[in-house]
Enzyme design. Structure first.
Site, mmCIF file in Angstrom:
data_model
loop_
_atom_site.group_PDB
_atom_site.id
_atom_site.type_symbol
_atom_site.label_atom_id
_atom_site.label_comp_id
_atom_site.label_asym_id
_atom_site.label_seq_id
_atom_site.Cartn_x
_atom_site.Cartn_y
_atom_site.Cartn_z
ATOM 1 N N TYR A 1 -10.742 2.018 5.403
ATOM 2 C CA TYR A 1 -9.636 1.696 4.507
ATOM 3 C C TYR A 1 -10.010 0.521 3.609
ATOM 4 O O TYR A 1 -10.505 -0.499 4.081
ATOM 5 C CB TYR A 1 -8.415 1.356 5.345
ATOM 6 C CG TYR A 1 -7.136 1.252 4.586
ATOM 7 C CD1 TYR A 1 -6.667 2.332 3.833
ATOM 8 C CD2 TYR A 1 -6.370 0.097 4.622
ATOM 9 C CE1 TYR A 1 -5.469 2.240 3.147
ATOM 10 C CE2 TYR A 1 -5.166 0.003 3.952
ATOM 11 C CZ TYR A 1 -4.724 1.071 3.208
ATOM 12 O OH TYR A 1 -3.549 0.990 2.517
ATOM 13 N N LYS B 1 0.035 3.467 -2.957
ATOM 14 C CA LYS B 1 -1.150 4.337 -3.048
ATOM 15 C C LYS B 1 -0.813 5.803 -3.297
ATOM 16 O O LYS B 1 -1.469 6.480 -4.093
ATOM 17 C CB LYS B 1 -1.996 4.205 -1.776
ATOM 18 C CG LYS B 1 -2.792 2.916 -1.686
ATOM 19 C CD LYS B 1 -3.602 2.860 -0.390
ATOM 20 C CE LYS B 1 -4.619 1.736 -0.415
ATOM 21 N NZ LYS B 1 -4.040 0.396 -0.482
ATOM 22 N N SER C 1 0.795 -1.239 0.000
ATOM 23 C CA SER C 1 0.000 0.000 0.000
ATOM 24 C C SER C 1 0.822 1.280 0.000
ATOM 25 O O SER C 1 0.246 2.371 -0.098
ATOM 26 C CB SER C 1 -0.962 0.013 1.193
ATOM 27 O OG SER C 1 -2.034 -0.877 0.961
#
Length: 401
Positions: free
Chosen positions: A179, A71, A68
Protein backbone atom coordinates in the site's frame (compact mmCIF):
# COMPACT_ATOMS: atom_id res chain seq x y z
CA UNK A 1 -41.54 -5.69 5.85
CA UNK A 2 -41.88 -2.07 4.81
CA UNK A 3 -38.87 0.10 4.04
CA UNK A 4 -39.85 2.47 6.86
CA UNK A 5 -39.95 -0.40 9.36
CA UNK A 6 -36.42 -1.39 8.35
CA UNK A 7 -35.23 2.22 8.71
CA UNK A 8 -36.86 2.47 12.15
CA UNK A 9 -35.19 -0.75 13.30
CA UNK A 10 -31.79 0.42 12.04
CA UNK A 11 -32.19 3.77 13.78
CA UNK A 12 -33.06 2.19 17.10
CA UNK A 13 -30.06 -0.14 16.94
CA UNK A 14 -27.43 2.05 15.29
CA UNK A 15 -28.06 5.17 17.35
CA UNK A 16 -27.06 3.08 20.37
CA UNK A 17 -23.89 1.94 18.60
CA UNK A 18 -22.88 5.53 17.88
CA UNK A 19 -23.71 6.67 21.42
CA UNK A 20 -21.62 3.83 22.84
CA UNK A 21 -18.72 4.63 20.52
CA UNK A 22 -18.45 8.18 21.89
CA UNK A 23 -19.56 7.41 25.44
CA UNK A 24 -17.32 4.51 26.43
CA UNK A 25 -13.96 5.06 28.13
CA UNK A 26 -11.43 5.74 25.38
CA UNK A 27 -14.19 6.38 22.87
CA UNK A 28 -14.24 8.65 19.84
CA UNK A 29 -14.90 12.42 20.22
CA UNK A 30 -17.62 12.25 17.58
CA UNK A 31 -18.84 10.10 14.73
CA UNK A 32 -21.10 10.33 11.69
CA UNK A 33 -22.30 7.06 10.16
CA UNK A 34 -24.65 6.22 7.31
CA UNK A 35 -26.06 3.15 5.58
CA UNK A 36 -27.41 3.10 2.05
CA UNK A 37 -29.19 0.56 -0.10
CA UNK A 38 -29.63 0.88 -3.87
CA UNK A 39 -32.45 3.41 -3.49
CA UNK A 40 -31.12 5.82 -0.87
CA UNK A 41 -29.86 6.19 2.67
CA UNK A 42 -31.64 3.97 5.16
CA UNK A 43 -29.74 5.26 8.18
CA UNK A 44 -28.07 8.58 9.01
CA UNK A 45 -26.66 9.23 12.47
CA UNK A 46 -24.32 11.50 14.39
CA UNK A 47 -23.05 11.46 17.97
CA UNK A 48 -20.51 13.32 20.05
CA UNK A 49 -18.75 16.53 19.10
CA UNK A 50 -16.69 17.94 16.21
CA UNK A 51 -14.07 19.32 18.58
CA UNK A 52 -13.53 18.30 22.21
CA UNK A 53 -12.34 21.82 23.03
CA UNK A 54 -15.35 23.65 21.61
CA UNK A 55 -18.04 21.02 22.24
CA UNK A 56 -19.70 21.76 18.87
CA UNK A 57 -22.11 18.86 18.27
CA UNK A 58 -21.37 16.42 15.46
CA UNK A 59 -24.13 16.58 12.83
CA UNK A 60 -24.88 14.59 9.70
CA UNK A 61 -23.68 17.49 7.52
CA UNK A 62 -20.28 17.70 9.28
CA UNK A 63 -17.38 17.82 6.82
CA UNK A 64 -14.52 15.32 7.10
CA UNK A 65 -11.08 14.93 5.59
CA UNK A 66 -11.74 11.72 3.65
CA UNK A 67 -8.09 10.67 3.38
CA UNK A 68 -7.73 7.34 1.54
CA UNK A 69 -11.45 6.91 0.96
CA UNK A 70 -10.61 9.41 -1.81
CA UNK A 71 -8.88 6.59 -3.71
CA UNK A 72 -11.97 4.84 -5.06
CA UNK A 73 -13.21 8.11 -6.58
CA UNK A 74 -9.87 8.67 -8.31
CA UNK A 75 -9.98 5.09 -9.55
CA UNK A 76 -13.43 5.76 -10.97
CA UNK A 77 -12.11 8.80 -12.86
CA UNK A 78 -9.37 6.61 -14.36
CA UNK A 79 -11.80 3.86 -15.32
CA UNK A 80 -13.93 6.43 -17.17
CA UNK A 81 -10.90 7.10 -19.37
CA UNK A 82 -10.39 3.36 -19.86
CA UNK A 83 -14.02 3.02 -20.98
CA UNK A 84 -13.48 5.80 -23.51
CA UNK A 85 -10.33 4.19 -24.90
CA UNK A 86 -8.15 7.11 -23.85
CA UNK A 87 -5.88 4.95 -21.69
CA UNK A 88 -5.23 1.25 -21.21
CA UNK A 89 -4.55 -0.34 -17.86
CA UNK A 90 -1.53 -2.01 -19.46
CA UNK A 91 0.00 1.31 -20.53
CA UNK A 92 3.31 2.32 -18.97
CA UNK A 93 2.69 5.31 -16.73
CA UNK A 94 5.69 7.16 -18.19
CA UNK A 95 3.69 7.55 -21.41
CA UNK A 96 1.55 10.10 -19.54
CA UNK A 97 3.68 11.15 -16.54
CA UNK A 98 7.36 10.88 -17.59
CA UNK A 99 8.62 11.71 -14.08
CA UNK A 100 7.77 8.21 -12.88
CA UNK A 101 10.61 6.77 -14.96
CA UNK A 102 13.04 8.65 -12.71
CA UNK A 103 11.90 6.82 -9.54
CA UNK A 104 14.62 4.30 -8.51
CA UNK A 105 14.35 0.99 -6.64
CA UNK A 106 15.70 0.97 -3.09
CA UNK A 107 18.14 -1.84 -2.26
CA UNK A 108 18.90 -0.83 1.30
CA UNK A 109 21.08 1.72 3.02
CA UNK A 110 24.86 2.00 3.44
CA UNK A 111 26.66 2.34 6.77
CA UNK A 112 26.16 6.10 6.66
CA UNK A 113 22.41 5.74 6.24
CA UNK A 114 22.44 6.74 2.59
CA UNK A 115 20.10 4.82 0.24
CA UNK A 116 21.50 2.28 -2.22
CA UNK A 117 19.54 2.67 -5.44
CA UNK A 118 19.20 1.08 -8.87
CA UNK A 119 17.06 1.63 -11.93
CA UNK A 120 13.87 -0.39 -12.18
CA UNK A 121 14.00 -3.17 -14.76
CA UNK A 122 10.24 -3.05 -15.31
CA UNK A 123 8.06 -0.14 -16.35
CA UNK A 124 5.36 0.81 -13.87
CA UNK A 125 1.97 0.32 -15.54
CA UNK A 126 -1.36 1.93 -14.70
CA UNK A 127 -2.57 -1.52 -13.66
CA UNK A 128 0.22 -1.77 -11.07
CA UNK A 129 -0.71 1.61 -9.63
CA UNK A 130 -4.38 0.70 -9.39
CA UNK A 131 -3.55 -2.58 -7.62
CA UNK A 132 -0.75 -1.23 -5.38
CA UNK A 133 1.87 -3.51 -6.89
CA UNK A 134 4.12 -0.80 -8.39
CA UNK A 135 6.52 -0.74 -5.44
CA UNK A 136 5.51 2.51 -3.75
CA UNK A 137 4.97 2.81 0.00
CA UNK A 138 3.78 5.37 2.52
CA UNK A 139 6.04 7.16 4.97
CA UNK A 140 3.86 6.09 7.92
CA UNK A 141 3.52 2.44 6.81
CA UNK A 142 7.14 1.79 5.81
CA UNK A 143 10.35 2.31 7.80
CA UNK A 144 12.30 2.17 4.52
CA UNK A 145 10.20 4.81 2.79
CA UNK A 146 10.40 7.04 5.85
CA UNK A 147 14.19 6.66 6.06
CA UNK A 148 14.56 7.38 2.33
CA UNK A 149 12.45 10.53 2.58
CA UNK A 150 14.53 11.76 5.49
CA UNK A 151 17.81 11.03 3.64
CA UNK A 152 16.68 12.70 0.41
CA UNK A 153 14.51 15.48 1.80
CA UNK A 154 11.31 14.21 0.18
CA UNK A 155 8.38 16.11 1.75
CA UNK A 156 5.48 14.45 3.54
CA UNK A 157 2.49 13.53 1.39
CA UNK A 158 0.42 15.73 3.69
CA UNK A 159 2.02 18.73 1.95
CA UNK A 160 -0.15 17.94 -1.12
CA UNK A 161 2.72 18.43 -3.57
CA UNK A 162 3.92 16.44 -6.57
CA UNK A 163 7.37 16.21 -4.98
CA UNK A 164 5.81 14.37 -2.03
CA UNK A 165 4.94 11.32 -4.18
CA UNK A 166 8.37 11.18 -5.85
CA UNK A 167 9.74 8.84 -3.23
CA UNK A 168 11.24 5.44 -4.02
CA UNK A 169 10.19 1.98 -5.18
CA UNK A 170 10.58 -0.53 -2.36
CA UNK A 171 10.78 -3.49 -4.78
CA UNK A 172 10.76 -4.25 -8.49
CA UNK A 173 7.42 -3.19 -10.01
CA UNK A 174 4.86 -5.99 -10.09
CA UNK A 175 6.50 -8.25 -7.51
CA UNK A 176 3.98 -7.93 -4.68
CA UNK A 177 1.22 -5.87 -3.10
CA UNK A 178 2.21 -2.91 -0.96
CA UNK A 179 0.00 0.00 0.00
CA UNK A 180 1.38 3.39 -0.99
CA UNK A 181 1.16 6.60 -3.04
CA UNK A 182 0.08 4.75 -6.20
CA UNK A 183 -3.30 6.43 -6.60
CA UNK A 184 -1.75 9.89 -6.39
CA UNK A 185 0.16 8.92 -9.55
CA UNK A 186 -3.12 7.66 -11.05
CA UNK A 187 -4.50 11.15 -10.46
CA UNK A 188 -1.59 12.59 -12.41
CA UNK A 189 -2.40 10.23 -15.30
CA UNK A 190 -6.02 11.44 -15.26
CA UNK A 191 -4.82 15.04 -15.36
CA UNK A 192 -2.37 14.41 -18.20
CA UNK A 193 -4.99 12.71 -20.37
CA UNK A 194 -7.76 15.20 -19.54
CA UNK A 195 -5.63 18.39 -19.54
CA UNK A 196 -7.52 19.42 -16.39
CA UNK A 197 -7.02 19.31 -12.64
CA UNK A 198 -8.17 16.09 -11.04
CA UNK A 199 -10.80 17.95 -9.04
CA UNK A 200 -12.26 19.41 -12.23
CA UNK A 201 -12.47 15.96 -13.82
CA UNK A 202 -14.18 14.53 -10.74
CA UNK A 203 -16.63 17.45 -10.62
CA UNK A 204 -17.63 17.06 -14.26
CA UNK A 205 -17.57 13.29 -14.65
CA UNK A 206 -18.58 11.97 -11.21
CA UNK A 207 -19.90 14.65 -8.85
CA UNK A 208 -22.30 16.39 -11.26
CA UNK A 209 -24.05 13.19 -12.47
CA UNK A 210 -24.40 12.00 -8.85
CA UNK A 211 -25.46 15.41 -7.48
CA UNK A 212 -22.44 15.49 -5.17
CA UNK A 213 -21.76 19.14 -4.32
CA UNK A 214 -20.52 19.13 -0.71
CA UNK A 215 -17.15 17.65 -1.68
CA UNK A 216 -13.82 18.86 -3.04
CA UNK A 217 -10.08 19.19 -2.62
CA UNK A 218 -10.56 22.76 -1.42
CA UNK A 219 -13.02 23.61 1.33
CA UNK A 220 -15.74 26.14 0.54
CA UNK A 221 -16.53 28.65 3.33
CA UNK A 222 -19.58 26.59 4.28
CA UNK A 223 -17.57 23.37 4.39
CA UNK A 224 -14.88 25.05 6.50
CA UNK A 225 -17.50 26.09 9.06
CA UNK A 226 -18.74 22.50 9.35
CA UNK A 227 -15.33 20.82 9.40
CA UNK A 228 -14.63 18.28 12.14
CA UNK A 229 -11.34 18.77 13.97
CA UNK A 230 -8.75 16.01 13.80
CA UNK A 231 -7.85 14.68 17.25
CA UNK A 232 -4.66 12.92 18.29
CA UNK A 233 -4.74 10.04 20.77
CA UNK A 234 -1.60 9.69 22.89
CA UNK A 235 -0.24 6.36 24.13
CA UNK A 236 -2.06 6.85 27.44
CA UNK A 237 -5.38 7.19 25.59
CA UNK A 238 -5.85 10.94 25.98
CA UNK A 239 -7.38 12.82 23.05
CA UNK A 240 -6.15 16.27 22.04
CA UNK A 241 -7.89 18.45 19.41
CA UNK A 242 -5.54 19.47 16.59
CA UNK A 243 -7.45 22.18 14.68
CA UNK A 244 -4.27 23.13 12.82
CA UNK A 245 -4.18 19.72 11.11
CA UNK A 246 -5.73 20.56 7.75
CA UNK A 247 -4.57 19.73 4.24
CA UNK A 248 -3.24 22.74 2.28
CA UNK A 249 -5.94 25.10 0.99
CA UNK A 250 -5.74 25.36 -2.06
CA UNK A 251 -3.40 22.44 -2.68
CA UNK A 252 -0.55 22.55 -5.17
CA UNK A 253 -1.68 19.09 -6.32
CA UNK A 254 -5.09 17.45 -6.11
CA UNK A 255 -4.02 14.34 -4.20
CA UNK A 256 -5.92 11.42 -5.71
CA UNK A 257 -4.85 9.18 -2.87
CA UNK A 258 -6.13 11.21 0.06
CA UNK A 259 -7.06 14.82 -0.65
CA UNK A 260 -10.86 15.15 -0.67
CA UNK A 261 -13.07 16.74 1.97
CA UNK A 262 -16.80 15.96 2.11
CA UNK A 263 -19.87 15.43 4.22
CA UNK A 264 -20.66 11.74 4.50
CA UNK A 265 -23.99 11.85 2.67
CA UNK A 266 -22.05 12.81 -0.46
CA UNK A 267 -19.93 9.67 -0.19
CA UNK A 268 -22.96 7.42 0.19
CA UNK A 269 -24.07 8.73 -3.22
CA UNK A 270 -20.82 7.35 -4.61
CA UNK A 271 -21.39 4.05 -2.80
CA UNK A 272 -24.89 3.85 -4.33
CA UNK A 273 -23.42 4.37 -7.79
CA UNK A 274 -21.27 1.25 -7.28
CA UNK A 275 -24.27 -0.66 -5.85
CA UNK A 276 -26.28 0.32 -8.92
CA UNK A 277 -23.75 -0.94 -11.50
CA UNK A 278 -22.50 2.51 -12.45
CA UNK A 279 -25.74 4.51 -12.39
CA UNK A 280 -24.93 6.51 -15.51
CA UNK A 281 -21.34 7.23 -14.43
CA UNK A 282 -19.73 3.92 -15.37
CA UNK A 283 -20.80 0.97 -17.50
CA UNK A 284 -22.02 -2.10 -15.58
CA UNK A 285 -19.15 -4.16 -16.97
CA UNK A 286 -16.67 -1.58 -15.68
CA UNK A 287 -18.11 -1.75 -12.16
CA UNK A 288 -17.97 -5.55 -12.36
CA UNK A 289 -14.30 -5.29 -13.35
CA UNK A 290 -13.62 -2.86 -10.50
CA UNK A 291 -15.18 -5.31 -8.04
CA UNK A 292 -13.02 -8.32 -8.88
CA UNK A 293 -9.70 -9.42 -7.41
CA UNK A 294 -7.00 -8.13 -9.73
CA UNK A 295 -4.02 -9.56 -7.88
CA UNK A 296 -4.22 -13.16 -9.07
CA UNK A 297 -2.29 -15.26 -6.57
CA UNK A 298 -0.97 -12.22 -4.72
CA UNK A 299 -2.88 -11.07 -1.64
CA UNK A 300 -3.29 -7.86 0.30
CA UNK A 301 -2.83 -7.90 4.04
CA UNK A 302 -2.06 -5.77 7.04
CA UNK A 303 0.35 -2.95 7.68
CA UNK A 304 3.10 -1.92 10.05
CA UNK A 305 3.46 1.55 11.49
CA UNK A 306 6.57 3.63 10.95
CA UNK A 307 4.99 6.67 12.62
CA UNK A 308 2.95 5.84 15.75
CA UNK A 309 1.46 9.35 15.79
CA UNK A 310 -0.30 8.61 12.48
CA UNK A 311 -0.91 4.85 12.47
CA UNK A 312 -1.01 1.75 14.64
CA UNK A 313 0.09 -1.64 13.34
CA UNK A 314 -2.94 -3.58 12.17
CA UNK A 315 -4.99 -5.57 9.69
CA UNK A 316 -8.66 -5.75 8.80
CA UNK A 317 -10.29 -9.03 9.85
CA UNK A 318 -7.11 -11.05 10.62
CA UNK A 319 -7.40 -14.59 9.31
CA UNK A 320 -9.78 -13.57 6.50
CA UNK A 321 -8.09 -13.83 3.10
CA UNK A 322 -8.11 -10.52 1.25
CA UNK A 323 -7.19 -9.32 -2.23
CA UNK A 324 -7.41 -6.03 -4.17
CA UNK A 325 -9.43 -4.52 -7.00
CA UNK A 326 -9.73 -1.11 -8.78
CA UNK A 327 -9.48 0.34 -6.14
CA UNK A 328 -10.88 -1.45 -3.11
CA UNK A 329 -9.88 -4.24 -0.77
CA UNK A 330 -11.88 -7.41 -1.50
CA UNK A 331 -12.68 -9.83 1.32
CA UNK A 332 -12.25 -13.20 -0.39
CA UNK A 333 -14.01 -14.88 2.54
CA UNK A 334 -16.96 -13.74 4.69
CA UNK A 335 -16.06 -11.26 7.44
CA UNK A 336 -16.94 -11.77 11.11
CA UNK A 337 -19.22 -8.72 10.84
CA UNK A 338 -21.55 -10.52 8.40
CA UNK A 339 -20.34 -9.21 5.05
CA UNK A 340 -20.38 -12.00 2.43
CA UNK A 341 -17.30 -13.00 0.47
CA UNK A 342 -16.29 -11.00 -2.57
CA UNK A 343 -17.37 -7.54 -1.39
CA UNK A 344 -15.51 -4.23 -1.16
CA UNK A 345 -14.16 -1.90 1.53
CA UNK A 346 -11.47 0.57 2.42
CA UNK A 347 -10.59 3.25 4.92
CA UNK A 348 -8.96 6.62 5.58
CA UNK A 349 -6.05 7.53 7.83
CA UNK A 350 -8.11 9.53 10.35
CA UNK A 351 -10.25 6.44 11.08
CA UNK A 352 -12.85 6.52 8.36
CA UNK A 353 -14.19 3.16 7.12
CA UNK A 354 -16.67 2.10 4.45
CA UNK A 355 -17.90 -1.08 2.83
CA UNK A 356 -19.86 -1.84 -0.36
CA UNK A 357 -21.82 -5.12 -0.51
CA UNK A 358 -22.96 -5.46 -4.11
CA UNK A 359 -24.47 -8.87 -3.44
CA UNK A 360 -27.01 -7.49 -0.97
CA UNK A 361 -27.16 -3.95 -2.26
CA UNK A 362 -25.95 -2.45 1.03
CA UNK A 363 -23.11 -0.08 1.88
CA UNK A 364 -22.04 1.89 4.90
CA UNK A 365 -19.64 4.63 5.97
CA UNK A 366 -18.25 5.30 9.46
CA UNK A 367 -16.48 8.64 9.86
CA UNK A 368 -14.30 9.99 12.64
CA UNK A 369 -11.25 12.29 12.69
CA UNK A 370 -8.64 10.68 14.93
CA UNK A 371 -4.94 9.87 14.59
CA UNK A 372 -3.39 7.32 14.76
CA UNK A 373 -5.07 4.98 12.26
CA UNK A 374 -7.07 1.99 13.56
CA UNK A 375 -7.91 3.88 16.71
CA UNK A 376 -9.02 1.73 19.62
CA UNK A 377 -12.27 3.68 19.98
CA UNK A 378 -13.24 4.36 16.39
CA UNK A 379 -12.28 1.05 14.80
CA UNK A 380 -14.12 -0.96 17.45
CA UNK A 381 -17.15 1.26 16.82
CA UNK A 382 -16.98 0.57 13.09
CA UNK A 383 -16.89 -3.19 13.64
CA UNK A 384 -19.90 -2.96 15.95
CA UNK A 385 -21.67 -0.72 13.44
CA UNK A 386 -21.20 -3.07 10.47
CA UNK A 387 -22.14 -6.09 12.60
CA UNK A 388 -25.30 -4.37 13.82
CA UNK A 389 -26.31 -3.45 10.26
CA UNK A 390 -26.04 -7.06 9.10
CA UNK A 391 -27.71 -8.59 12.15
CA UNK A 392 -30.62 -6.15 11.92
CA UNK A 393 -31.15 -6.56 8.18
CA UNK A 394 -30.84 -10.33 8.46
CA UNK A 395 -33.47 -10.36 11.20
CA UNK A 396 -35.86 -8.60 8.85
CA UNK A 397 -35.04 -10.88 5.91
CA UNK A 398 -33.39 -8.10 3.92
CA UNK A 399 -30.06 -9.80 3.15
CA UNK A 400 -28.43 -13.12 2.41
CA UNK A 401 -24.96 -14.10 3.59
Amino acid sequence: MTRQAVKDALKETLDKVLDTAVGRAGGAPGVVAMVTDRDGNIYEGAAGVRDLGKKTPMTTDTVFALFSTTKAITGTALMKLVEEGKVSLDDPVKKYVPEIAEIPVLEGFDKDGQPKLREAKTDVTINMLMLHTAGFGYEFFSHEDRKYREAKGVPSILTSTFDSVKSVLLFEPGERWNYGVNIDWVGKVVEAVSSKRLGEVMAERIFAPLDMSDIGFTLSPSMMERRATIHSRSQDGQLTPKPELILPQSPEMDMGGHGLYASIGEYTKFIRMILNDGAGVLKPETVAQMSQNGLGELKSGGWISSDPTLANDGEFYPGVQKSWSYTFQVNDEPTPTGRPAGQLMWSGLANLFYWIDRKNGIGGYWATQIFPFQDVGSYLGFLEFESAVYSTLKRFGQITT
